[in-house]
Motif scaffolding. Structure first.
Motif, PDB file in Angstrom:
ATOM      1  N   GLU A  42      40.943  36.518  29.066  1.00 28.74           N
ATOM      2  CA  GLU A  42      42.160  35.868  28.539  1.00 28.74           C
ATOM      3  C   GLU A  42      43.419  36.531  29.088  1.00 28.74           C
ATOM      4  OE1 GLU A  42      40.159  34.393  24.353  1.00 28.74           O
ATOM      5  OE2 GLU A  42      41.570  36.067  24.314  1.00 28.74           O
ATOM      6  N   ALA A  43      43.338  37.846  29.290  1.00 23.63           N
ATOM      7  CA  ALA A  43      44.513  38.572  29.792  1.00 23.63           C
ATOM      8  C   ALA A  43      44.538  38.588  31.324  1.00 23.63           C
ATOM      9  CB  ALA A  43      44.502  40.001  29.247  1.00 23.63           C
ATOM     10  N   GLU A  44      43.579  37.877  31.942  1.00 25.61           N
ATOM     11  CA  GLU A  44      43.437  37.839  33.404  1.00 25.61           C
ATOM     12  C   GLU A  44      43.393  39.243  33.995  1.00 25.61           C
ATOM     13  OE1 GLU A  44      46.206  35.133  35.134  1.00 25.61           O
ATOM     14  OE2 GLU A  44      45.656  33.555  33.719  1.00 25.61           O
ATOM     15  N   LEU A  45      42.544  40.040  33.403  1.00 22.30           N
ATOM     16  CA  LEU A  45      42.435  41.432  33.780  1.00 22.30           C
ATOM     17  C   LEU A  45      40.989  41.716  34.167  1.00 22.30           C
ATOM     18  CD1 LEU A  45      44.503  43.809  33.535  1.00 22.30           C
ATOM     19  CD2 LEU A  45      43.466  44.320  31.311  1.00 22.30           C
ATOM     20  N   ARG A  46      40.817  42.543  35.228  1.00 24.15           N
ATOM     21  CA  ARG A  46      39.449  42.967  35.576  1.00 24.15           C
ATOM     22  C   ARG A  46      39.369  44.477  35.391  1.00 24.15           C
ATOM     23  NH1 ARG A  46      39.611  41.721  41.460  1.00 24.15           N
ATOM     24  NH2 ARG A  46      41.648  42.560  40.949  1.00 24.15           N
ATOM     25  N   PRO A  47      38.205  45.023  35.128  1.00 23.62           N
ATOM     26  CA  PRO A  47      38.107  46.473  34.948  1.00 23.62           C
ATOM     27  C   PRO A  47      38.707  47.240  36.139  1.00 23.62           C
ATOM     28  CG  PRO A  47      36.046  45.434  34.316  1.00 23.62           C
ATOM     29  CD  PRO A  47      36.912  44.349  34.867  1.00 23.62           C
ATOM     30  N   GLU A  48      38.562  46.707  37.347  1.00 27.87           N
ATOM     31  CA  GLU A  48      39.086  47.407  38.544  1.00 27.87           C
ATOM     32  C   GLU A  48      40.611  47.494  38.524  1.00 27.87           C
ATOM     33  OE1 GLU A  48      36.348  45.124  38.139  1.00 27.87           O
ATOM     34  OE2 GLU A  48      37.183  43.922  39.778  1.00 27.87           O
ATOM     35  N   ASP A  49      41.267  46.680  37.696  1.00 29.67           N
ATOM     36  CA  ASP A  49      42.743  46.732  37.647  1.00 29.67           C
ATOM     37  C   ASP A  49      43.238  47.995  36.960  1.00 29.67           C
ATOM     38  OD1 ASP A  49      42.801  44.263  38.854  1.00 29.67           O
ATOM     39  OD2 ASP A  49      42.840  43.168  36.939  1.00 29.67           O
ATOM     40  N   ILE A  50      42.360  48.686  36.267  1.00 31.07           N
ATOM     41  CA  ILE A  50      42.780  49.917  35.575  1.00 31.07           C
ATOM     42  C   ILE A  50      42.586  51.080  36.556  1.00 31.07           C
ATOM     43  CG2 ILE A  50      42.452  51.346  33.485  1.00 31.07           C
ATOM     44  CD1 ILE A  50      43.456  48.395  33.008  1.00 31.07           C
ATOM     45  N   LYS A  51      43.695  51.429  37.206  1.00 28.57           N
ATOM     46  CA  LYS A  51      43.618  52.444  38.263  1.00 28.57           C
ATOM     47  C   LYS A  51      44.310  53.745  37.870  1.00 28.57           C
ATOM     48  CE  LYS A  51      43.504  49.201  42.140  1.00 28.57           C
ATOM     49  NZ  LYS A  51      44.044  47.914  41.634  1.00 28.57           N
ATOM     50  N   SER A  52      45.170  53.658  36.855  1.00 24.12           N
ATOM     51  CA  SER A  52      45.899  54.863  36.432  1.00 24.12           C
ATOM     52  C   SER A  52      45.974  54.861  34.908  1.00 24.12           C
ATOM     53  CB  SER A  52      47.325  54.839  36.989  1.00 24.12           C
ATOM     54  OG  SER A  52      48.032  53.772  36.373  1.00 24.12           O
ATOM     55  N   LEU A  53      46.393  55.983  34.323  1.00 21.17           N
ATOM     56  CA  LEU A  53      46.519  56.024  32.856  1.00 21.17           C
ATOM     57  C   LEU A  53      47.600  55.061  32.387  1.00 21.17           C
ATOM     58  CD1 LEU A  53      46.099  59.846  32.065  1.00 21.17           C
ATOM     59  CD2 LEU A  53      44.457  58.018  31.646  1.00 21.17           C
ATOM     60  N   GLU A  54      48.599  54.840  33.230  1.00 22.15           N
ATOM     61  CA  GLU A  54      49.680  53.903  32.862  1.00 22.15           C
ATOM     62  C   GLU A  54      49.148  52.472  32.739  1.00 22.15           C
ATOM     63  OE1 GLU A  54      50.148  56.330  35.308  1.00 22.15           O
ATOM     64  OE2 GLU A  54      51.073  57.478  33.669  1.00 22.15           O
ATOM     65  N   ASP A  55      48.099  52.174  33.530  1.00 27.12           N
ATOM     66  CA  ASP A  55      47.529  50.815  33.489  1.00 27.12           C
ATOM     67  C   ASP A  55      46.911  50.483  32.129  1.00 27.12           C
ATOM     68  OD1 ASP A  55      48.260  50.207  36.061  1.00 27.12           O
ATOM     69  OD2 ASP A  55      46.349  50.861  36.937  1.00 27.12           O
ATOM     70  N   LEU A  56      46.683  51.501  31.322  1.00 22.23           N
ATOM     71  CA  LEU A  56      46.134  51.275  29.986  1.00 22.23           C
ATOM     72  C   LEU A  56      46.967  50.244  29.223  1.00 22.23           C
ATOM     73  CD1 LEU A  56      44.082  52.254  27.791  1.00 22.23           C
ATOM     74  CD2 LEU A  56      45.735  54.006  27.163  1.00 22.23           C
ATOM     75  N   ALA A  57      48.282  50.296  29.433  1.00 22.12           N
ATOM     76  CA  ALA A  57      49.199  49.399  28.712  1.00 22.12           C
ATOM     77  C   ALA A  57      48.921  47.926  29.006  1.00 22.12           C
ATOM     78  CB  ALA A  57      50.640  49.761  29.055  1.00 22.12           C
ATOM     79  N   LYS A  58      48.163  47.655  30.075  1.00 20.61           N
ATOM     80  CA  LYS A  58      47.854  46.250  30.409  1.00 20.61           C
ATOM     81  C   LYS A  58      46.756  45.690  29.501  1.00 20.61           C
ATOM     82  CE  LYS A  58      48.641  46.808  35.373  1.00 20.61           C
ATOM     83  NZ  LYS A  58      47.936  47.083  36.627  1.00 20.61           N
ATOM     84  N   ILE A  59      45.994  46.599  28.886  1.00 27.02           N
ATOM     85  CA  ILE A  59      44.841  46.155  28.079  1.00 27.02           C
ATOM     86  C   ILE A  59      45.325  45.681  26.704  1.00 27.02           C
ATOM     87  CG2 ILE A  59      42.641  46.911  27.045  1.00 27.02           C
ATOM     88  CD1 ILE A  59      42.412  48.977  29.292  1.00 27.02           C
ATOM     89  N   PRO A  60      44.840  44.523  26.262  1.00 26.29           N
ATOM     90  CA  PRO A  60      45.276  44.048  24.927  1.00 26.29           C
ATOM     91  C   PRO A  60      44.811  45.000  23.819  1.00 26.29           C
ATOM     92  CG  PRO A  60      44.006  42.354  26.100  1.00 26.29           C
ATOM     93  CD  PRO A  60      43.895  43.600  26.903  1.00 26.29           C
TER      94      PRO A  60
END
Ligand code: DLL
Length: 435
Positions: A42-60
């Motif tokens: 739903e968030a159009e996110l793939r696990p590979e998109d989490i590349k840094s600790l800052e990317d955590l904010a992308k996760i619902p």
């Protein structure tokens, strides 16, 4: 320290470890929990998109209702045959939250608790009286396994099942050196011991108390410390994230260390969901990094606090959360004014003559009415009526100054507000269903 290498690991290395574990957790959730897979899609996110600790904010975010919507087993990442334990917490809505643990989760939790206990100064020479409830509540068994892991002599006194008189007898006869229970129960124990003519300095051997599971103030800490002759530490946790042991106060007692190798702690604005900086007040959000049966990504705790990332004098490098200031969902709105129960406690506990137990009652009589029922100390209770009235007025004035809304104060006889061995029910809201 229980695990000095990890507890004092340089922050840069801790962050690298967190990133590595975060990536693995995200992939694990995506592959094993349909609920997370759906959320990611739903968030159009793939696990590979989490590349840094800052990317955590992308996760619902994950919220308590998500757990309820998947009651009882829908959020587990492991098949039931690998689950060895369940705990559960009941909420106001009626549907409980069920939390599962694998064998490895139980042993990780035990180590986490042992680390926390050692952080509060407990050693294998201690005799620990665990007076938290055993059962579906995580307090009793969480502490129990942690104490045994540390090698301390553990007394599973429990809360609720063992009468208070017997708890006192155990404290006295078995020379318990550490007491673990809710702060409100610690106050009650002290009160009952006093009635039995016990002098804690002479009759008890307590040196440390580990109190949590409900909000308490610095003033309450002082009261408990002098009533039981021990040094009191705050412990924080929530069943969804294992239970007790998420945060523990060290010797410095300037916040509770939250273990970065097991959790990522964020603070967000509870309204907008935006991530806040350390030092800013907001809602704590936790991501688990080492859980098998029920990993959670960005779980909203609803607890309001502040994160401190400054170095601690104890040498531990893990960040600290300050004492919980309240919950975003226990905020009372009284005639439009936001009131936190912790503010009421803070005012009450610093007024001489006021006892340890109180209740906040909210009702509606066309307008909202805030009533605070509070016990006075036995000494004050025998005072003249005029003096009691002066004390009552003083409490009303001090509450009004802090809360910005008037409260009707009722002083009651010592021992009349119900005590419980578990979490105290401080707020009674009678407005439900009234217009
Ligand atoms: O209360 C776990 C626990 C057991 C913690 C024993 C400490 C000691 P729950 O029943 O799920 O789990 O309740 C979790 O209790 O979100 C907070 O609102 C509150 N809470 C827990 N510890 C503290 C604390 C256990 N030290 C909820 N100060 C949390 C303030 C606390 N509130």
């Amino acid at each position: 320290m229980f695990e000095p290498e990890i507890e004092t690991m340089p922050v840069k290395e801790l962050k690298e470890l967190q990133l590595e574990r975060l990536k693995a957790t995200v992939k694990y959730c995506y592959e094993n929990v349909p609920f997370y897979r759906k959320k990611f899609k739903e968030a159009e996110l793939r696990p590979e998109d989490i590349k840094s600790l800052e990317d955590l904010a992308k996760i619902p975010f994950t919220v308590k209702d998500d757990l309820r919507d998947h009651y009882p087993y829908g959020i587990l990442a492991k098949p039931l045959k690998e689950v060895v334990r369940f705990h559960s917490s009941s909420g106001t809505t009626g549907i409980p939250t069920v939390v599962g643990y694998t064998k490895k989760d139980i042993s990780t939790w035990a180590r986490l608790m042992a680390r926390g206990l050692a952080t509060a100064g407990v050693t294998s020479d201690d005799i620990v009286q665990v007076a938290y409830g055993y059962g579906l509540f995580t307090g009793g068994l969480g502490f129990h396994y942690g104490c045994e892991e540390l090698g301390a002599a553990t007394i599973p006194a429990g809360g609720g099942i063992t009468p208070t008189k017997r708890q006192i007898q155990i404290l006295k006869d078995m020379h318990s050196t550490v007491l673990c229970c809710t702060p409100s129960y610690a106050l009650y124990l002290a009160e009952e011991a006093r009635k039995e003519g016990i002098d804690p300095e002479r009759d008890f051997s307590l040196r440390i108390g580990i109190f949590g599971a409900e909000p308490w103030s610095e003033a309450t800490r002082k009261k408990i410390e002098s009533a039981l002759n021990l040094r009191a530490h705050d412990v924080y946790g929530l069943s969804e994230i294992w239970g007790p042991g998420v945060g523990m106060e060290c010797e410095a007692r300037e916040g509770l260390h939250v273990w970065s190798d097991h959790f990522i702690m964020e603070v967000i604005d509870p309204e907008s969901g935006e991530v806040l900086e350390p030092g800013e007040k907001g809602e704590l959000v936790f991501t688990t990094l080492t859980r098998e049966a029920m990993p959670l990504l960005r779980y909203r705790s609803r607890d309001i606090s502040v994160v401190d990332v400054e170095p601690c004098e104890c040498g531990r490098t893990h960040p600290r959360m300050l004492r919980v200031l309240g919950r975003s969902d226990d905020m009372l709105i009284i005639r439009g004014v936001n009131v936190f129960p912790s503010q009421v406690e803070h005012v009450l506990m610093r007024i001489p003559g006021i006892g340890d137990h109180y209740q906040i009652i909210v009702d509606r009589d066309i307008l909202d009415v805030l009533r605070v029922k509070v016990e006075v100390t036995p000494e004050v209770f025998s005072d003249k009526l005029a003096e009691l009235e002066a004390l009552r007025r003083r409490v009303e004035e001090e509450l009004a100054a802090v809360l910005n809304v008037g409260a009707k104060v009722e002083l009651v006889e010592p021992g009349t507000i119900p005590r419980t061995p578990g979490k105290a029910q401080r707020v009674v809201d009678l407005r439900k269903g009234k217009i």
